[in-house]
Design an enzyme around this catalytic site. Structure first.
Site, mmCIF file in Angstrom:
data_model
loop_
_atom_site.group_PDB
_atom_site.id
_atom_site.type_symbol
_atom_site.label_atom_id
_atom_site.label_comp_id
_atom_site.label_asym_id
_atom_site.label_seq_id
_atom_site.Cartn_x
_atom_site.Cartn_y
_atom_site.Cartn_z
ATOM 1 N N HIS A 18 2.224 -4.555 -7.790
ATOM 2 C CA HIS A 18 1.448 -3.221 -7.915
ATOM 3 C C HIS A 18 2.105 -2.026 -8.356
ATOM 4 C CE1 HIS A 18 -2.254 -4.830 -6.271
ATOM 5 N NE2 HIS A 18 -1.686 -5.465 -5.590
ATOM 6 N N ARG A 178 6.661 -4.502 -19.504
ATOM 7 C CA ARG A 178 7.626 -3.664 -20.077
ATOM 8 C C ARG A 178 8.070 -3.975 -21.404
ATOM 9 N NH1 ARG A 178 9.499 -5.784 -15.235
ATOM 10 N NH2 ARG A 178 11.009 -7.196 -16.367
ATOM 11 N N GLU A 286 3.742 -11.821 -18.299
ATOM 12 C CA GLU A 286 5.146 -11.952 -19.024
ATOM 13 C C GLU A 286 5.562 -13.208 -19.494
ATOM 14 O OE1 GLU A 286 7.519 -10.820 -15.783
ATOM 15 O OE2 GLU A 286 6.815 -8.729 -15.380
#
Length: 372
Positions: A18, A178, A286
């Site tokens: 989180h 990211r 990811e």
């Protein structure tokens, strides 16, 4: 300057996902000159030091007292998740209220399974807009923007649980990854198009792995008939409680096995792997962004639907937590016997998400009107 306040927690019980996805969003916002501030409770295993190292202002809420955890949260949402807060919902709202009054943020971003519309309504008069990040669709919210980044989630899951004017974003195409994952995507996908084989296995069970599932996986890999040249990379959180034991275990394995903690080049490591054995948490997206085939393990109830969806999509195989020792060697042998399955799984994984969700969410943060 836009001001954004995040309310989220990490702990040995909650895990790190989180906070980490909120950190990804905060860093992207900061690049757009937003001011981002975190409010987190000092649970064991919190990530406040990391947030401060990354350059963000934090407000530390006091660590919960054991008596308060068991006695004060009974009216909270979802009994299994209520204790994650460490205090009652009302106490948490009272702790946050003066900080939010002082800050007067444009956005309050809430990522916490123990918080719901009742908490949000206490803070609502003192913020411009509220965004909720959720995975469960099991409770009501009073928010303007709601994100559920999981495969199979849909806006209809929140009918009657969010204001009619709330914009609901669903699916891994909005996953908060990211930028490094999108940057490595093309080269990672290109590498998997020809001659698939198992020469590099990545093991990652999240930032905490409180039950040392990593150790069980390494035991099972030791009993598997891996190619002689195969190497293993293990990635763990810097505060993972079994880190030193796993390092010792890896050093004794017959194949090269390296253990990394607190790394900043996860996309690079994933892009170089041929197969991942990993928890069905946020790192699932990811792996998909990089087309990395997975054998996935459910470590918590909230991960079951993610694992099921990945298997249905053809992007992963399921490994039951209770049968790792027997089942993992069989799955490795099955893949070795038909290595083309790696490409099939990779093709399915890359269709799940392009890895650019943070940009899409940013667009909505900058354009969503407040709910009436």
């Amino acid at each position: 300057m836009v001001k954004v306040l995040f309310r989220t927690d990490a702990s040995t019980r909650i895990g790190t996902g989180h906070v980490m996805r909120c950190l990804t969003l905060a860093k992207a916002l900061k690049e757009q000159d937003a001011e981002c501030v975190f409010i987190c409770r000092e649970h064991p295993g919190h990530l406040l030091d990391l947030l401060e190292t990354e350059g963000f202002v934090t407000h530390r809420l006091s660590a919960p007292q054991p008596a308060t955890v068991s006695g004060g949260a009974s009216d909270n949402v979802g009994s299994d998740y209520a204790a994650w807060l460490g205090v009652t919902r009302d106490q948490d709202a009272n702790d946050c209220l003066p900080l939010i009054k002082q800050s007067q943020p444009d956005w309050l971003v809430v990522d916490h399974y123990a918080l719901d519309a009742r908490w949000e309504q206490v803070l609502r008069p003192h913020v411009d807009k509220i965004m909720v990040i959720d995975d469960l669709a099991n409770r009501a919210h009073d928010c303007d923007l709601l994100l559920n980044q999981n495969l199979g989630s849909k806006a209809a899951d929140y009918e009657g649980k969010a204001p009619a004017a709330c914009k609901v974003l669903t699916g891994p195409e909005f996953a908060l990854l990211r930028p490094e994952f999108a940057a490595h995507r093309a080269s990672s996908l290109a590498r998997r198009k020809t001659a698939p084989s198992i020469t590099h296995i990545l093991v990652t069970m999240g930032g905490v792995d409180v039950d040392n599932v990593t150790g069980a996986v390494l035991d099972a890999l030791t009993k598997s008939h891996l190619p002689e040249s195969c190497r293993i990379s293990v990635v763990m959180g810097a505060q993972a409680p079994w880190l030193q034991q796993v390092r010792a275990q890896a050093a004794a394995m017959p194949h090269q096995a390296d253990v990394f903690s607190g790394i900043s080049n996860m996309a690079e490591v994933m892009a170089s792997a041929d197969l991942a054995i990993g928890a069905a948490g946020s790192t699932s997206w990811e792996r998909c962004a990089l087309g990395l085939p997975s054998i996935t393990v459910v470590l918590a109830d909230n991960q079951q639907s993610i694992a099921d969806a990945l298997v249905r999509a053809g992007a992963a195989l399921m490994l039951e937590l209770t049968s790792i020792e027997e089942a993992l060697p069989r799955k490795i042998a099955w893949i070795k016997a038909q290595p083309s399955i790696l490409k099939t799984m990779s093709d399915a994984a890359e269709r799940v998400t392009s890895g650019t969700g943070v940009t899409k969410v940013m667009d909505w943060l900058q354009g969503v009107p407040a709910c009436e």
